[in-house]
Design a protein around this motif. Structure first.
Motif, PDB file in Angstrom:
ATOM      1  N   ASN A 255      77.273  20.911  89.058  1.00 61.06           N
ATOM      2  CA  ASN A 255      76.264  21.239  88.051  1.00 61.06           C
ATOM      3  C   ASN A 255      75.728  19.987  87.357  1.00 61.06           C
ATOM      4  O   ASN A 255      74.567  19.930  86.971  1.00 61.06           O
ATOM      5  CB  ASN A 255      76.838  22.203  87.014  1.00 61.06           C
ATOM      6  CG  ASN A 255      76.848  23.637  87.510  1.00 61.06           C
ATOM      7  OD1 ASN A 255      76.155  23.975  88.463  1.00 61.06           O
ATOM      8  ND2 ASN A 255      77.655  24.476  86.888  1.00 61.06           N
ATOM      9  N   GLY A 256      76.596  18.988  87.199  1.00 60.67           N
ATOM     10  CA  GLY A 256      76.136  17.726  86.632  1.00 60.67           C
ATOM     11  C   GLY A 256      75.093  17.066  87.511  1.00 60.67           C
ATOM     12  O   GLY A 256      74.093  16.526  87.022  1.00 60.67           O
ATOM     13  N   LEU A 257      75.305  17.096  88.825  1.00 61.20           N
ATOM     14  CA  LEU A 257      74.321  16.529  89.747  1.00 61.20           C
ATOM     15  C   LEU A 257      73.007  17.301  89.702  1.00 61.20           C
ATOM     16  O   LEU A 257      71.919  16.705  89.702  1.00 61.20           O
ATOM     17  CB  LEU A 257      74.881  16.532  91.173  1.00 61.20           C
ATOM     18  CG  LEU A 257      75.903  15.452  91.505  1.00 61.20           C
ATOM     19  CD1 LEU A 257      76.523  15.709  92.872  1.00 61.20           C
ATOM     20  CD2 LEU A 257      75.282  14.068  91.474  1.00 61.20           C
ATOM     21  N   LEU A 258      73.083  18.630  89.657  1.00 63.33           N
ATOM     22  CA  LEU A 258      71.868  19.435  89.571  1.00 63.33           C
ATOM     23  C   LEU A 258      71.094  19.117  88.294  1.00 63.33           C
ATOM     24  O   LEU A 258      69.863  19.021  88.298  1.00 63.33           O
ATOM     25  CB  LEU A 258      72.228  20.915  89.634  1.00 63.33           C
ATOM     26  CG  LEU A 258      72.767  21.411  90.985  1.00 63.33           C
ATOM     27  CD1 LEU A 258      73.267  22.846  90.863  1.00 63.33           C
ATOM     28  CD2 LEU A 258      71.718  21.302  92.078  1.00 63.33           C
ATOM     29  N   ARG A 259      71.828  18.955  87.205  1.00 62.40           N
ATOM     30  CA  ARG A 259      71.186  18.595  85.942  1.00 62.40           C
ATOM     31  C   ARG A 259      70.546  17.204  86.042  1.00 62.40           C
ATOM     32  O   ARG A 259      69.429  16.977  85.555  1.00 62.40           O
ATOM     33  CB  ARG A 259      72.216  18.644  84.807  1.00 62.40           C
ATOM     34  CG  ARG A 259      71.672  18.246  83.440  1.00 62.40           C
ATOM     35  CD  ARG A 259      72.604  18.746  82.333  1.00 62.40           C
ATOM     36  NE  ARG A 259      73.973  18.321  82.538  1.00 62.40           N
ATOM     37  CZ  ARG A 259      74.487  17.189  82.063  1.00 62.40           C
ATOM     38  NH1 ARG A 259      73.716  16.363  81.367  1.00 62.40           N
ATOM     39  NH2 ARG A 259      75.746  16.881  82.271  1.00 62.40           N
ATOM     40  N   LEU A 260      71.253  16.262  86.678  1.00 63.05           N
ATOM     41  CA  LEU A 260      70.714  14.912  86.867  1.00 63.05           C
ATOM     42  C   LEU A 260      69.421  14.945  87.681  1.00 63.05           C
ATOM     43  O   LEU A 260      68.419  14.326  87.312  1.00 63.05           O
ATOM     44  CB  LEU A 260      71.761  14.037  87.567  1.00 63.05           C
ATOM     45  CG  LEU A 260      71.302  12.674  88.077  1.00 63.05           C
ATOM     46  CD1 LEU A 260      70.879  11.786  86.919  1.00 63.05           C
ATOM     47  CD2 LEU A 260      72.403  12.000  88.890  1.00 63.05           C
ATOM     48  N   PHE A 261      69.433  15.676  88.798  1.00 57.19           N
ATOM     49  CA  PHE A 261      68.264  15.699  89.676  1.00 57.19           C
ATOM     50  C   PHE A 261      67.063  16.357  88.993  1.00 57.19           C
ATOM     51  O   PHE A 261      65.934  15.860  89.110  1.00 57.19           O
ATOM     52  CB  PHE A 261      68.591  16.430  90.977  1.00 57.19           C
ATOM     53  CG  PHE A 261      69.643  15.746  91.810  1.00 57.19           C
ATOM     54  CD1 PHE A 261      69.851  14.384  91.706  1.00 57.19           C
ATOM     55  CD2 PHE A 261      70.430  16.469  92.700  1.00 57.19           C
ATOM     56  CE1 PHE A 261      70.819  13.743  92.464  1.00 57.19           C
ATOM     57  CE2 PHE A 261      71.389  15.840  93.468  1.00 57.19           C
ATOM     58  CZ  PHE A 261      71.595  14.483  93.347  1.00 57.19           C
ATOM     59  N   THR A 262      67.288  17.464  88.299  1.00 57.00           N
ATOM     60  CA  THR A 262      66.161  18.135  87.657  1.00 57.00           C
ATOM     61  C   THR A 262      65.648  17.359  86.453  1.00 57.00           C
ATOM     62  O   THR A 262      64.492  17.520  86.048  1.00 57.00           O
ATOM     63  CB  THR A 262      66.561  19.556  87.223  1.00 57.00           C
ATOM     64  OG1 THR A 262      67.759  19.510  86.429  1.00 57.00           O
ATOM     65  CG2 THR A 262      66.803  20.440  88.430  1.00 57.00           C
ATOM     66  N   THR A 263      66.487  16.492  85.886  1.00 54.91           N
ATOM     67  CA  THR A 263      66.053  15.662  84.757  1.00 54.91           C
ATOM     68  C   THR A 263      65.302  14.422  85.235  1.00 54.91           C
ATOM     69  O   THR A 263      64.207  14.111  84.766  1.00 54.91           O
ATOM     70  CB  THR A 263      67.258  15.240  83.908  1.00 54.91           C
ATOM     71  OG1 THR A 263      67.933  16.406  83.428  1.00 54.91           O
ATOM     72  CG2 THR A 263      66.820  14.388  82.718  1.00 54.91           C
ATOM     73  N   ILE A 264      65.882  13.706  86.190  1.00 53.76           N
ATOM     74  CA  ILE A 264      65.279  12.466  86.694  1.00 53.76           C
ATOM     75  C   ILE A 264      64.119  12.751  87.646  1.00 53.76           C
ATOM     76  O   ILE A 264      63.152  11.996  87.715  1.00 53.76           O
ATOM     77  CB  ILE A 264      66.351  11.604  87.398  1.00 53.76           C
ATOM     78  CG1 ILE A 264      67.472  11.236  86.414  1.00 53.76           C
ATOM     79  CG2 ILE A 264      65.738  10.332  87.991  1.00 53.76           C
ATOM     80  CD1 ILE A 264      67.032  10.380  85.263  1.00 53.76           C
ATOM     81  N   GLN A 265      64.204  13.846  88.408  1.00 54.62           N
ATOM     82  CA  GLN A 265      63.209  14.224  89.413  1.00 54.62           C
ATOM     83  C   GLN A 265      62.954  13.100  90.417  1.00 54.62           C
ATOM     84  O   GLN A 265      61.847  12.563  90.533  1.00 54.62           O
ATOM     85  CB  GLN A 265      61.903  14.663  88.739  1.00 54.62           C
ATOM     86  CG  GLN A 265      62.067  15.877  87.837  1.00 54.62           C
ATOM     87  CD  GLN A 265      60.757  16.408  87.304  1.00 54.62           C
ATOM     88  OE1 GLN A 265      59.683  15.853  87.564  1.00 54.62           O
ATOM     89  NE2 GLN A 265      60.812  17.490  86.558  1.00 54.62           N
TER      90      GLN A 265
END
Length: 496
Positions: free
Chosen positions: A137-147
């Motif tokens: 979930n941390g990675l998903l949050r990172l990807f959707t934040t940084i794009q």
């Protein structure tokens, strides 16, 4: 001619872990190379724009002009380097990763046993399954934040879970693995599903092919080292004056890696006791205790010594030296080769760096010297006037070194980005739907974790009058309130 629109931006995300200094150094090296490539692209575009303006009779104020026949401008690159374990994983994963530095320094044999045990499919899949709930979930949050428009991994143990996270996003984000081990390449480096695997040596490429993965996706481009190693430097005599070195003594540079491991103190003591006619430059890295110890004992050494901590001018230090003594870290080895330095390896991390020793010895650019006698004998042979061994190793270093490797790796990464006339990965209607879905999922996960934390917290039980009375009757309310409060706060923080 038409007015140009603003240049498009592409985001490159590097995933690292600060286990030692090597992974961050590799990411910094590639990102610095990409910035230089971007600068060159911009300069070439401006030159073409000026030429077109002159041909069209519009030569006034053409520097930095916004005009071009095809209306295109070079892409701008937004680069993010993220320690995913420190910033986006949960306890206990982020704490376990921090054990790398102390382990290789104080119990390298234990690390070697773990490396060999984990270097197989079953172990990797088990560790990946255990780690996924703590970081997915941390990675998903990172990807959707940084794009990001491309994701680049420079650490082996993040690869399997990263591919899983990218698949859950269902967006065409390229994933590239940059291997930073020369020979002893851990099984986890080559997670199936990456778009490209960049390896530093032929031995690493053969390990990849042995895994029966797509041969078209592996690229042997060298070890990423800082672009500074391609720059011209001052003559050795001038550099030696800068560092306060004597021009009459050979200079031995001792480097222990980012964590200062690798038998530095033993090597210094051996050279001192042998009264060798040399002068030393010692880089202790982040090992502050060793730095302080050497500063206190420097006056008692039988050879002149200059002591440094963590440095940012390693190219100058290497070009000022005649020989390098170091542990078998892959980055330092390749930096030395780029500077034409013969190597004496004073130590290595079992498992992970054993192949690096073979690489150095097999290519005849250095030797392994784990004891005082071997080390001092190797130094004497190299520093003997007219040494044929020194000349041979310098020639071999020039043959296998790849000082511009970071530029080659950078260009390969850039080739996976959408073209300037194409929309970015995160600009489609589908990507907006994915962001909304991921946002809802992550908020739900946070609510569930908070609820679970609340239900399992001793505080929530103690607030219930009936349960409190029952607890007193059974004599089980023995915890200290302060301890409960700290545990609750720690539990909550780990879930967030």
């Amino acid at each position: 001619m038409s007015q140009l629109s603003e240049p498009k931006q592409r985001t490159i995300l590097f995933l690292i872990a600060d286990t030692g200094a090597g992974h961050r150094s590799a990411a910094n090296a590639i990102s610095n190379a990409i910035r230089l490539i971007s600068q060159q692209e911009q300069e070439e575009w401006e030159a073409r724009a000026q030429k077109e303006a002159v041909v069209a009779g519009n030569a006034s104020d053409t520097h930095g002009s916004s005009y071009s026949k095809d209306g295109s401008q070079p892409l701008e690159y937004r680069i993010k380097i993220v320690d995913v374990f420190e910033e986006y994983s949960r306890f206990p994963l982020r704490e376990v990763v921090k054990l790398y530095g102390p382990t290789i320094r104080y119990n390298p044999k234990l690390f070697g046993e773990f490396f060999n045990f984990s270097n197989r499919e079953g172990s990797v899949m088990t560790m990946s399954s255990l780690a996924s709930p703590l970081i997915l979930n941390g990675l998903l949050r990172l990807f959707t934040t940084i794009q990001p428009d491309v994701v680049v991994s420079i650490h082996p143990i993040i690869n399997f879970v990263t591919i899983r996270a990218l698949r859950q996003l269902s967006l065409p984000i390229p994933f590239i693995t940059v291997v930073t081990d020369l020979v002893s390449v851990h099984y986890s480096w080559f997670a199936p599903g990456a778009d490209a695997y960049i390896v530093p040596t032929e031995q690493a490429k053969q390990l990849y092919l042995k895994r029966k993965l797509d041969p078209k996706r592996v690229h042997m481009l060298g070890m990423p080292i800082d672009p500074k190693y391609t720059h011209e430097v001052k003559p050795k005599e001038a550099l030696q004056r800068t560092f306060g070195l004597s021009p009459d003594l050979p200079t031995v540079l001792l480097v222990g890696g980012g964590d200062g491991a690798g038998g530095l103190h033993t090597a210094i003591r051996a050279i001192s006791q042998a009264h060798l006619p040399v002068q030393l430059m010692v880089v202790t890295g982040r090992n502050k205790k060793l730095y302080a110890l050497l500063q206190r004992t420097r006056s008692r050494l039988h050879v002149p010594a200059h002591i440094f901590g963590f440095v940012n001018n390693m190219p100058e230090l290497m070009h000022a030296a005649d020989v390098l003594i170091t542990k078998a870290g892959p980055g330092t080895i390749c930096e030395a080769l780029a500077c034409g330095l013969p190597l004496i390896l004073s130590g290595y991390v079992p498992g992970q760096e054993e192949g690096n020793v073979d690489y150095v010895v097999h290519n005849d650019v250095g030797v392994l010297a784990m004891d005082a006698r071997t080390l001092t004998d190797a130094l004497r042979r190299l520093l003997k006037p007219g040494s044929p061994e020194l000349q041979r190793r310098l020639q071999n270093a020039a043959r296998i070194s790849r000082p511009a490797s970071s530029f080659d790796i950078g260009r390969k990464i850039l080739s996976f980005l959408p073209a300037a006339d194409q929309p970015g990965v995160w600009q489609s209607q589908h990507s907006h739907m994915v962001q909304e879905q991921m946002s809802g999922r992550l908020h739900s996960a946070i609510r569930i974790r908070r609820l679970r934390s609340h239900l399992t917290s001793p505080i929530s039980i103690s607030k219930n009058t009936v349960m409190r009375r029952f607890s007193k009757t059974q004599d089980i309310s023995s915890e200290q309130p302060g301890a409960v409060t700290k545990a609750s706060r720690r539990h909550k923080r780990n879930w967030m």
